[in-house]
Design a protein around this motif. Structure first.
Motif, PDB file in Angstrom:
ATOM      1  N   PRO A   9      34.666  39.290  41.230  1.00 21.76           N
ATOM      2  CA  PRO A   9      33.220  39.477  41.369  1.00 21.76           C
ATOM      3  C   PRO A   9      32.847  40.814  41.993  1.00 21.76           C
ATOM      4  O   PRO A   9      33.704  41.657  42.324  1.00 21.76           O
ATOM      5  N   ASP A  10      31.541  40.980  42.224  1.00 22.58           N
ATOM      6  CA  ASP A  10      31.006  42.197  42.826  1.00 22.58           C
ATOM      7  C   ASP A  10      31.662  42.513  44.163  1.00 22.58           C
ATOM      8  O   ASP A  10      31.817  43.690  44.520  1.00 22.58           O
ATOM      9  N   PHE A  11      32.005  41.486  44.924  1.00 23.34           N
ATOM     10  CA  PHE A  11      32.595  41.692  46.248  1.00 23.34           C
ATOM     11  C   PHE A  11      33.809  42.604  46.204  1.00 23.34           C
ATOM     12  O   PHE A  11      34.051  43.388  47.130  1.00 23.34           O
ATOM     13  N   ALA A  12      34.599  42.523  45.129  1.00 20.47           N
ATOM     14  CA  ALA A  12      35.854  43.270  45.040  1.00 20.47           C
ATOM     15  C   ALA A  12      35.673  44.708  44.569  1.00 20.47           C
ATOM     16  O   ALA A  12      36.573  45.530  44.758  1.00 20.47           O
ATOM     17  N   VAL A  13      34.537  45.040  43.976  1.00 21.38           N
ATOM     18  CA  VAL A  13      34.364  46.350  43.347  1.00 21.38           C
ATOM     19  C   VAL A  13      34.459  47.515  44.334  1.00 21.38           C
ATOM     20  O   VAL A  13      35.137  48.519  44.053  1.00 21.38           O
ATOM     21  N   PRO A  14      33.798  47.457  45.515  1.00 24.82           N
ATOM     22  CA  PRO A  14      33.929  48.592  46.438  1.00 24.82           C
ATOM     23  C   PRO A  14      35.374  48.886  46.833  1.00 24.82           C
ATOM     24  O   PRO A  14      35.735  50.061  46.999  1.00 24.82           O
ATOM     25  N   ALA A  15      36.193  47.871  46.973  1.00 25.13           N
ATOM     26  CA  ALA A  15      37.598  48.091  47.334  1.00 25.13           C
ATOM     27  C   ALA A  15      38.345  48.797  46.208  1.00 25.13           C
ATOM     28  O   ALA A  15      39.165  49.687  46.458  1.00 25.13           O
ATOM     29  N   LEU A  16      38.078  48.418  44.963  1.00 24.79           N
ATOM     30  CA  LEU A  16      38.724  49.071  43.830  1.00 24.79           C
ATOM     31  C   LEU A  16      38.371  50.558  43.799  1.00 24.79           C
ATOM     32  O   LEU A  16      39.250  51.418  43.657  1.00 24.79           O
ATOM     33  N   PHE A  17      37.101  50.867  43.954  1.00 20.98           N
ATOM     34  CA  PHE A  17      36.678  52.269  43.952  1.00 20.98           C
ATOM     35  C   PHE A  17      37.272  53.025  45.136  1.00 20.98           C
ATOM     36  O   PHE A  17      37.698  54.183  45.006  1.00 20.98           O
ATOM     37  N   ALA A  42      25.629  34.945  27.006  1.00 20.44           N
ATOM     38  CA  ALA A  42      26.476  35.910  26.308  1.00 20.44           C
ATOM     39  C   ALA A  42      27.765  36.118  27.110  1.00 20.44           C
ATOM     40  O   ALA A  42      27.751  36.100  28.341  1.00 20.44           O
ATOM     41  N   VAL A  43      28.856  36.316  26.410  1.00 26.18           N
ATOM     42  CA  VAL A  43      30.142  36.515  27.079  1.00 26.18           C
ATOM     43  C   VAL A  43      30.153  37.900  27.717  1.00 26.18           C
ATOM     44  O   VAL A  43      29.917  38.911  27.054  1.00 26.18           O
ATOM     45  N   ARG A  44      30.426  37.938  29.021  1.00 25.47           N
ATOM     46  CA  ARG A  44      30.401  39.193  29.755  1.00 25.47           C
ATOM     47  C   ARG A  44      31.696  39.390  30.530  1.00 25.47           C
ATOM     48  O   ARG A  44      32.235  38.435  31.100  1.00 25.47           O
ATOM     49  N   PRO A  45      32.196  40.611  30.576  1.00 19.48           N
ATOM     50  CA  PRO A  45      33.354  40.892  31.437  1.00 19.48           C
ATOM     51  C   PRO A  45      32.947  40.823  32.901  1.00 19.48           C
ATOM     52  O   PRO A  45      31.774  40.996  33.245  1.00 19.48           O
ATOM     53  N   SER A  46      33.919  40.575  33.771  1.00 18.40           N
ATOM     54  CA  SER A  46      33.639  40.509  35.201  1.00 18.40           C
ATOM     55  C   SER A  46      33.209  41.867  35.733  1.00 18.40           C
ATOM     56  O   SER A  46      33.409  42.912  35.094  1.00 18.40           O
ATOM     57  N   ALA A  47      32.637  41.851  36.932  1.00 18.96           N
ATOM     58  CA  ALA A  47      32.244  43.108  37.574  1.00 18.96           C
ATOM     59  C   ALA A  47      33.449  44.014  37.789  1.00 18.96           C
ATOM     60  O   ALA A  47      33.359  45.239  37.629  1.00 18.96           O
ATOM     61  N   VAL A  48      34.585  43.414  38.139  1.00 22.00           N
ATOM     62  CA  VAL A  48      35.797  44.209  38.362  1.00 22.00           C
ATOM     63  C   VAL A  48      36.299  44.801  37.049  1.00 22.00           C
ATOM     64  O   VAL A  48      36.740  45.958  37.007  1.00 22.00           O
ATOM     65  N   GLN A  49      36.251  44.048  35.963  1.00 22.03           N
ATOM     66  CA  GLN A  49      36.686  44.592  34.677  1.00 22.03           C
ATOM     67  C   GLN A  49      35.827  45.789  34.284  1.00 22.03           C
ATOM     68  O   GLN A  49      36.341  46.819  33.828  1.00 22.03           O
ATOM     69  N   ALA A  87      39.038  38.202  46.184  1.00 22.29           N
ATOM     70  CA  ALA A  87      38.246  37.214  45.439  1.00 22.29           C
ATOM     71  C   ALA A  87      38.659  37.166  43.974  1.00 22.29           C
ATOM     72  O   ALA A  87      37.819  37.188  43.078  1.00 22.29           O
ATOM     73  N   TYR A  88      39.956  37.057  43.736  1.00 21.38           N
ATOM     74  CA  TYR A  88      40.465  37.068  42.362  1.00 21.38           C
ATOM     75  C   TYR A  88      40.145  35.767  41.634  1.00 21.38           C
ATOM     76  O   TYR A  88      39.652  35.779  40.513  1.00 21.38           O
ATOM     77  N   GLY A  89      40.430  34.634  42.255  1.00 25.48           N
ATOM     78  CA  GLY A  89      40.095  33.359  41.629  1.00 25.48           C
ATOM     79  C   GLY A  89      41.264  32.605  41.033  1.00 25.48           C
ATOM     80  O   GLY A  89      41.096  31.473  40.583  1.00 25.48           O
ATOM     81  N   LEU A  90      42.451  33.216  40.982  1.00 18.00           N
ATOM     82  CA  LEU A  90      43.650  32.525  40.530  1.00 18.00           C
ATOM     83  C   LEU A  90      44.681  32.528  41.653  1.00 18.00           C
ATOM     84  O   LEU A  90      44.776  33.499  42.409  1.00 18.00           O
ATOM     85  N   ILE A  91      45.437  31.459  41.763  1.00 20.94           N
ATOM     86  CA  ILE A  91      46.487  31.362  42.767  1.00 20.94           C
ATOM     87  C   ILE A  91      47.718  32.113  42.289  1.00 20.94           C
ATOM     88  O   ILE A  91      48.160  31.937  41.153  1.00 20.94           O
ATOM     89  N   LEU A  92      48.256  32.960  43.143  1.00 20.94           N
ATOM     90  CA  LEU A  92      49.445  33.734  42.789  1.00 20.94           C
ATOM     91  C   LEU A  92      50.705  32.935  43.120  1.00 20.94           C
ATOM     92  O   LEU A  92      50.878  32.508  44.263  1.00 20.94           O
ATOM     93  N   PRO A  93      51.571  32.713  42.136  1.00 21.16           N
ATOM     94  CA  PRO A  93      52.830  32.003  42.412  1.00 21.16           C
ATOM     95  C   PRO A  93      53.779  32.878  43.225  1.00 21.16           C
ATOM     96  O   PRO A  93      53.634  34.101  43.295  1.00 21.16           O
ATOM     97  N   ALA A  94      54.770  32.238  43.833  1.00 24.11           N
ATOM     98  CA  ALA A  94      55.691  32.920  44.738  1.00 24.11           C
ATOM     99  C   ALA A  94      56.361  34.147  44.129  1.00 24.11           C
ATOM    100  O   ALA A  94      56.468  35.187  44.800  1.00 24.11           O
ATOM    101  N   PRO A  95      56.839  34.107  42.875  1.00 17.70           N
ATOM    102  CA  PRO A  95      57.483  35.311  42.332  1.00 17.70           C
ATOM    103  C   PRO A  95      56.571  36.536  42.327  1.00 17.70           C
ATOM    104  O   PRO A  95      57.041  37.657  42.515  1.00 17.70           O
ATOM    105  N   ALA A 174      36.473  47.324  51.886  1.00 19.00           N
ATOM    106  CA  ALA A 174      36.940  48.505  51.140  1.00 19.00           C
ATOM    107  C   ALA A 174      37.509  49.554  52.090  1.00 19.00           C
ATOM    108  O   ALA A 174      38.569  50.141  51.840  1.00 19.00           O
ATOM    109  N   LYS A 175      36.807  49.798  53.190  1.00 14.94           N
ATOM    110  CA  LYS A 175      37.300  50.767  54.176  1.00 14.94           C
ATOM    111  C   LYS A 175      38.580  50.272  54.837  1.00 14.94           C
ATOM    112  O   LYS A 175      39.539  51.039  55.033  1.00 14.94           O
TER     113      LYS A 175
END
Length: 305
Positions: A9-17, A42-49, A87-95, A174-175
């Protein structure tokens, strides 16, 4: 550093930049797949995409990661120094957690261990907390249980909304993540006391119970702005409440009763709340004065059920 970024979501965008501007090599961005959104669905890409594509970074949108050996192998093959998650939204497995040399670092919008889970910003306001903040955490297989690398607090004021707090914490996170990658502070285990969990919100959480004190309803309105929003009913029609304020009223009434021509509503314990902005179905959000010119609500009218 050689990084992957994982957020939606939008929350993650400042960190990416911020990571991009700091000169890190972001070799891939992981985000949730495009989904229907808005009134037209309408199908929309995420803010991060959208942000990643504007930077020319490869975007990956796996539907799931658990039991997905192909996606896990592709992630491990990136040869990362670290992965940054917000705020990714998927659980990351151990590997995947173990693949980067520095592991996976999470930007979490609370002062851990308070408000682990899905809705830390809203939960802090709802609970009447006087402060919130961001914790940079070394991820493990638990739910926001990893050791802390950095934590910075900011105040929650009587006028703070989830929207304003979201923007403050996004900028702060982000900082902080840039500083953490530069300074590499030691990881400190989370305290074993003070653990709370922020449950995933639903639209029903926005239903106003006028028998609650005005202070609780005020926090509910501020915490659930803009989503899922708070609402009440008038003659069976849903009214969305955009903002309100606690007021002292010389007039008393039963909870939910309109007390005056300014749309002051009686609440529990003899308290009162004045609605500042509201919306009826099919219309935009508007100030109370404008709303009442089009649809007067007489004192004595009862809102809610």
């Amino acid at each position: 550093m050689r990084l992957a970024f994982m957020g939606t979501p939008d929350f993650a965008v400042p960190a990416l930049f911020a990571l991009h501007e700091a000169g890190h090599e972001i070799v891939a961005v992981y985000t949730q797949p495009p989904r229907p959104a808005g009134r037209g669905k309408a199908v929309r890409p995420s803010a991060v995409q959208q942000a990643a594509e504007s930077l020319g970074i490869e975007v990956r949108c796996p539907v799931k990661l658990r039991n997905n050996t192909q996606e896990q192998a592709a992630f491990c093959a990136l040869d990362l120094d670290a992965a940054v998650v917000a705020a990714y939204g998927l659980i990351l497995p151990a590997p995947m957690l173990e693949a980067p040399r520095m592991g996976c670092l999470n930007i979490h919008a609370s002062l851990l261990p308070r408000w682990r889970g899905a809705s830390p910003i809203q939960s802090a306001i709802l609970a009447g907390d006087t402060e919130s903040g961001v914790t940079i955490m070394q991820m493990d297989v638990g739910l926001d249980t990893g050791a802390m690398l950095a934590s910075v607090n900011i105040p929650i004021t009587p006028v703070t909304t989830a929207s304003t707090l979201h923007d403050e914490l996004a900028a702060l996170g982000a900082k902080m993540i840039v500083d953490v990658l530069k300074q590499r502070p030691p990881a400190v285990p989370q305290p074993e006391t003070g653990i709370t969990y922020a449950e995933r919100l639903t639209k029903e959480d926005g239903h106003i119970d006028w028998s609650q004190p005005a202070s609780r309803i005020d926090r509910q309105v501020r915490a659930l702005t803009p989503w899922p929003g708070t609402f009440t009913t008038l003659d069976g029609v849903t009214l969305k409440i955009g903002s309100a304020e606690i007021v002292a009223s010389e007039i008393s009434g039963t909870p939910g009763q309109v007390l005056d021509d300014a749309l002051t509503i009686a609440c529990g314990g003899g308290s009162a709340l004045r609605i500042i902005r509201l919306q009826r179905p099919g219309r935009g959000m508007m100030d109370t004065n404008a709303f009442l010119r089009g649809q007067p609500i007489a004192p004595g009218t009862r809102l809610g059920s």
